[in-house]
Scaffold this motif. Structure first.
Motif, PDB file in Angstrom:
ATOM      1  N   ALA A 277       6.321   9.128  13.129  1.00  0.00           N
ATOM      2  CA  ALA A 277       7.127  10.007  12.273  1.00  0.00           C
ATOM      3  C   ALA A 277       7.600  11.236  13.032  1.00  0.00           C
ATOM      4  CB  ALA A 277       6.310  10.412  11.049  1.00  0.00           C
ATOM      5  N   ARG A 278       6.720  11.814  13.856  1.00  0.00           N
ATOM      6  CA  ARG A 278       7.070  13.037  14.580  1.00  0.00           C
ATOM      7  C   ARG A 278       8.068  12.774  15.708  1.00  0.00           C
ATOM      8  NH1 ARG A 278       1.448  13.798  14.652  1.00  0.00           N
ATOM      9  NH2 ARG A 278       1.491  13.212  16.856  1.00  0.00           N
ATOM     10  N   GLU A 279       7.841  11.695  16.458  1.00  0.00           N
ATOM     11  CA  GLU A 279       8.609  11.481  17.677  1.00  0.00           C
ATOM     12  C   GLU A 279       9.825  10.584  17.485  1.00  0.00           C
ATOM     13  OE1 GLU A 279       5.947  10.010  20.622  1.00  0.00           O
ATOM     14  OE2 GLU A 279       4.633  11.779  20.586  1.00  0.00           O
ATOM     15  N   GLN A 280       9.789   9.694  16.482  1.00  0.00           N
ATOM     16  CA  GLN A 280      10.874   8.729  16.319  1.00  0.00           C
ATOM     17  C   GLN A 280      11.530   8.785  14.946  1.00  0.00           C
ATOM     18  OE1 GLN A 280      10.193   4.820  18.024  1.00  0.00           O
ATOM     19  NE2 GLN A 280       8.346   5.534  19.067  1.00  0.00           N
ATOM     20  N   ASN A 281      11.210   9.794  14.158  1.00  0.00           N
ATOM     21  CA  ASN A 281      11.844   9.988  12.840  1.00  0.00           C
ATOM     22  C   ASN A 281      11.694   8.768  11.927  1.00  0.00           C
ATOM     23  OD1 ASN A 281      12.907  12.639  13.434  1.00  0.00           O
ATOM     24  ND2 ASN A 281      14.422  11.619  14.724  1.00  0.00           N
ATOM     25  N   ILE A 282      10.546   8.120  11.995  1.00  0.00           N
ATOM     26  CA  ILE A 282      10.295   6.967  11.134  1.00  0.00           C
ATOM     27  C   ILE A 282      10.066   7.457   9.699  1.00  0.00           C
ATOM     28  CG2 ILE A 282       8.736   5.040  10.681  1.00  0.00           C
ATOM     29  CD1 ILE A 282      10.574   4.773  13.188  1.00  0.00           C
ATOM     30  N   LEU A 283      10.733   6.797   8.744  1.00  0.00           N
ATOM     31  CA  LEU A 283      10.649   7.200   7.344  1.00  0.00           C
ATOM     32  C   LEU A 283       9.430   6.613   6.636  1.00  0.00           C
ATOM     33  CD1 LEU A 283      14.370   6.645   6.341  1.00  0.00           C
ATOM     34  CD2 LEU A 283      13.272   8.842   6.805  1.00  0.00           C
ATOM     35  N   ARG A 284       9.133   5.341   6.925  1.00  0.00           N
ATOM     36  CA  ARG A 284       8.169   4.624   6.097  1.00  0.00           C
ATOM     37  C   ARG A 284       7.452   3.591   6.943  1.00  0.00           C
ATOM     38  NH1 ARG A 284       4.917   3.410   2.303  1.00  0.00           N
ATOM     39  NH2 ARG A 284       5.547   2.443   0.344  1.00  0.00           N
ATOM     40  N   VAL A 285       6.138   3.486   6.764  1.00  0.00           N
ATOM     41  CA  VAL A 285       5.334   2.438   7.385  1.00  0.00           C
ATOM     42  C   VAL A 285       4.404   1.885   6.317  1.00  0.00           C
ATOM     43  CG1 VAL A 285       3.623   1.864   9.164  1.00  0.00           C
ATOM     44  CG2 VAL A 285       5.406   3.560   9.652  1.00  0.00           C
ATOM     45  N   LYS A 286       4.291   0.567   6.231  1.00  0.00           N
ATOM     46  CA  LYS A 286       3.366  -0.040   5.276  1.00  0.00           C
ATOM     47  C   LYS A 286       2.944  -1.406   5.794  1.00  0.00           C
ATOM     48  CE  LYS A 286       7.208  -1.679   2.376  1.00  0.00           C
ATOM     49  NZ  LYS A 286       7.773  -1.700   1.005  1.00  0.00           N
ATOM     50  N   GLY A 287       1.755  -1.811   5.400  1.00  0.00           N
ATOM     51  CA  GLY A 287       1.264  -3.108   5.827  1.00  0.00           C
ATOM     52  C   GLY A 287      -0.248  -3.161   5.806  1.00  0.00           C
ATOM     53  N   HIS A 288      -0.806  -4.197   6.442  1.00  0.00           N
ATOM     54  CA  HIS A 288      -2.248  -4.390   6.494  1.00  0.00           C
ATOM     55  C   HIS A 288      -2.720  -4.419   7.940  1.00  0.00           C
ATOM     56  CE1 HIS A 288      -1.286  -6.066   2.445  1.00  0.00           C
ATOM     57  NE2 HIS A 288      -2.417  -5.444   2.137  1.00  0.00           N
ATOM     58  N   VAL A 289      -3.896  -3.864   8.163  1.00  0.00           N
ATOM     59  CA  VAL A 289      -4.442  -3.732   9.517  1.00  0.00           C
ATOM     60  C   VAL A 289      -5.869  -4.258   9.530  1.00  0.00           C
ATOM     61  CG1 VAL A 289      -5.186  -2.062  11.262  1.00  0.00           C
ATOM     62  CG2 VAL A 289      -2.971  -1.778  10.138  1.00  0.00           C
ATOM     63  N   ALA A 290      -6.207  -4.956  10.607  1.00  0.00           N
ATOM     64  CA  ALA A 290      -7.586  -5.410  10.820  1.00  0.00           C
ATOM     65  C   ALA A 290      -8.347  -4.325  11.587  1.00  0.00           C
ATOM     66  CB  ALA A 290      -7.594  -6.713  11.602  1.00  0.00           C
ATOM     67  N   ILE A 291      -9.521  -3.950  11.059  1.00  0.00           N
ATOM     68  CA  ILE A 291     -10.383  -2.958  11.703  1.00  0.00           C
ATOM     69  C   ILE A 291     -11.621  -3.674  12.242  1.00  0.00           C
ATOM     70  CG2 ILE A 291     -11.739  -0.864  11.389  1.00  0.00           C
ATOM     71  CD1 ILE A 291      -8.736  -0.395  11.180  1.00  0.00           C
ATOM     72  N   ALA A 292     -11.926  -3.436  13.499  1.00  0.00           N
ATOM     73  CA  ALA A 292     -13.049  -4.117  14.148  1.00  0.00           C
ATOM     74  C   ALA A 292     -14.341  -3.945  13.357  1.00  0.00           C
ATOM     75  CB  ALA A 292     -13.222  -3.574  15.567  1.00  0.00           C
ATOM     76  N   GLY A 293     -15.007  -5.068  13.100  1.00  0.00           N
ATOM     77  CA  GLY A 293     -16.289  -5.045  12.413  1.00  0.00           C
ATOM     78  C   GLY A 293     -16.205  -4.930  10.908  1.00  0.00           C
TER      79      GLY A 293
END
Length: 348
Positions: A277-293
């Motif tokens: 958001a700070r460096e590339q002016n991205i408006l929106r991010v959404k999704g699912h992420v796998a967290i180790a363990g």
């Protein structure tokens, strides 16, 4: 006897990340004895919001009543997707008592309202109301508004203030088409922020509109359902920047889907998204992420630098594949640069 009562439809519009899915989840959990159906339109091909809502399905709104349109903006795919999908809902053995439509954050609601004049559905469906959600904190800060005074503090030296930006046009069209405005995330805006947001809304609205503040989608359904607005018959009172145009383009916005391996922890995901958001002016991010363990998926929802996340459900038989949808104005989408930032947060 033939039932001549029209099925009411509520159109829920609002900018990217304004809280539309959260509101619909609340309405699904408080159906007031009605059998609901939900139609979700997302910008891009990965249906994150539809999957979230299907996780909340119950007897009042079963999974088969939650349908997704991901082939394009709902107001641009009327004949090919939207009308057939509505007809599918109306042909179900148990016809829904009320239909909720969640537009994408980039959709213009007025072209969608025009679709309800199609002969195939006009006699059976009416637009009970258009509910526009606006992020109170963002609006108070002067984002997504074309009024120079509202954005002066952030953009005094920006020559683009002399012109309507794509974001401000979308914002104004959504406000202009609404029957009720919901100022969401009121807890983040504070009293001063809410007052400032109300001023921006009043300046953007073509007529006086009720403005209600909401936190976490919590609102009495009676305040926004059962309005009987028949909005499809009231188009003249809902001006748009695109009146007179046969269609409109979304070339100003673009989306990219990034597949990633596991992250070490939620903090690393948050830091990477904030950097986008700070460096590339991205408006929106959404999704699912796998967290180790961790056996559960991490649901990530971000608007600018504001990132929220929570573990929503076990991965089960699904592959532990992190996948994030990134949305920005067209000139700010650089898939390689976005991927580099996100991959840089993944342990080697």
């Amino acid at each position: 006897m033939t039932d001549l009562t029209k099925t009411p439809v509520t159109v829920i519009t609002g900018f990217l990340g304004s809280g539309k899915t959260t509101l619909i989840r609340h309405l699904m959990q408080n159906p007031q004895g009605k059998r609901l159906a939900v139609l979700v339109n997302e910008f891009g091909t990965v249906g994150v919001d539809g999957e979230i809502l299907k996780g909340c399905a119950d007897d009042n709104c079963p999974a088969e009543n939650i349908l997704e349109l991901s082939n394009g903006c709902i107001c641009c795919t009327v004949a090919d997707d939207f009308i057939p999908t509505l007809e599918r809902l109306m042909a179900m053995p148990q016809k829904p008592d009320h239909i909720l439509i969640e537009t994408s954050g980039l959709a213009l609601p007025k072209p969608l309202l025009k679709a309800f004049d199609w002969p195939a559905i006009r006699s059976r469906i009416t637009v009970d109301g258009v509910i526009a959600l606006a992020d109170a904190e963002a609006v108070a800060a002067g984002r997504f508004a074309s009024d120079e005074a509202a954005v002066q503090a952030q953009r005094e030296a920006d020559d683009s203030l002399d012109h309507d930006s794509p974001l401000s046009e979308v914002f104004q069209d959504q406000i202009s088409c609404a029957d009720v405005i919901l100022l969401t995330k009121a807890d983040l805006a504070g009293s001063a922020g809410l007052a400032a947001a109300r001023e921006v809304i009043a300046a953007s609205a073509p007529r006086p509109l009720p403005v209600l503040q909401v936190t976490d989608g919590q609102i009495d359904p009676a305040l926004i359902l059962g309005l009987s607005a028949a909005a499809e018959d009231d188009l003249a009172a809902r001006p748009s920047h695109h009146d007179g145009a046969d269609d409109h383009e979304h070339d100003d916005f673009d989306t990219v889907v990034i597949d990633l391996p596991e992250f070490d922890d939620p903090a690393s995901v948050t830091a990477a998204v904030e950097r986008l958001a700070r460096e590339q002016n991205i408006l929106r991010v959404k999704g699912h992420v796998a967290i180790a363990g961790k056996p559960m998926r991490l649901l990530v929802q971000a608007v600018g630098t504001r990132v929220r996340h929570q573990f929503d459900r076990p991965w089960g038989d699904l592959p532990r594949q992190s996948r994030l949808v990134v949305i920005a104005e067209h000139d700010h989408i650089d898939p390689d640069a976005i991927r580099q930032v996100l991959q840089g947060a993944v342990p080697v």
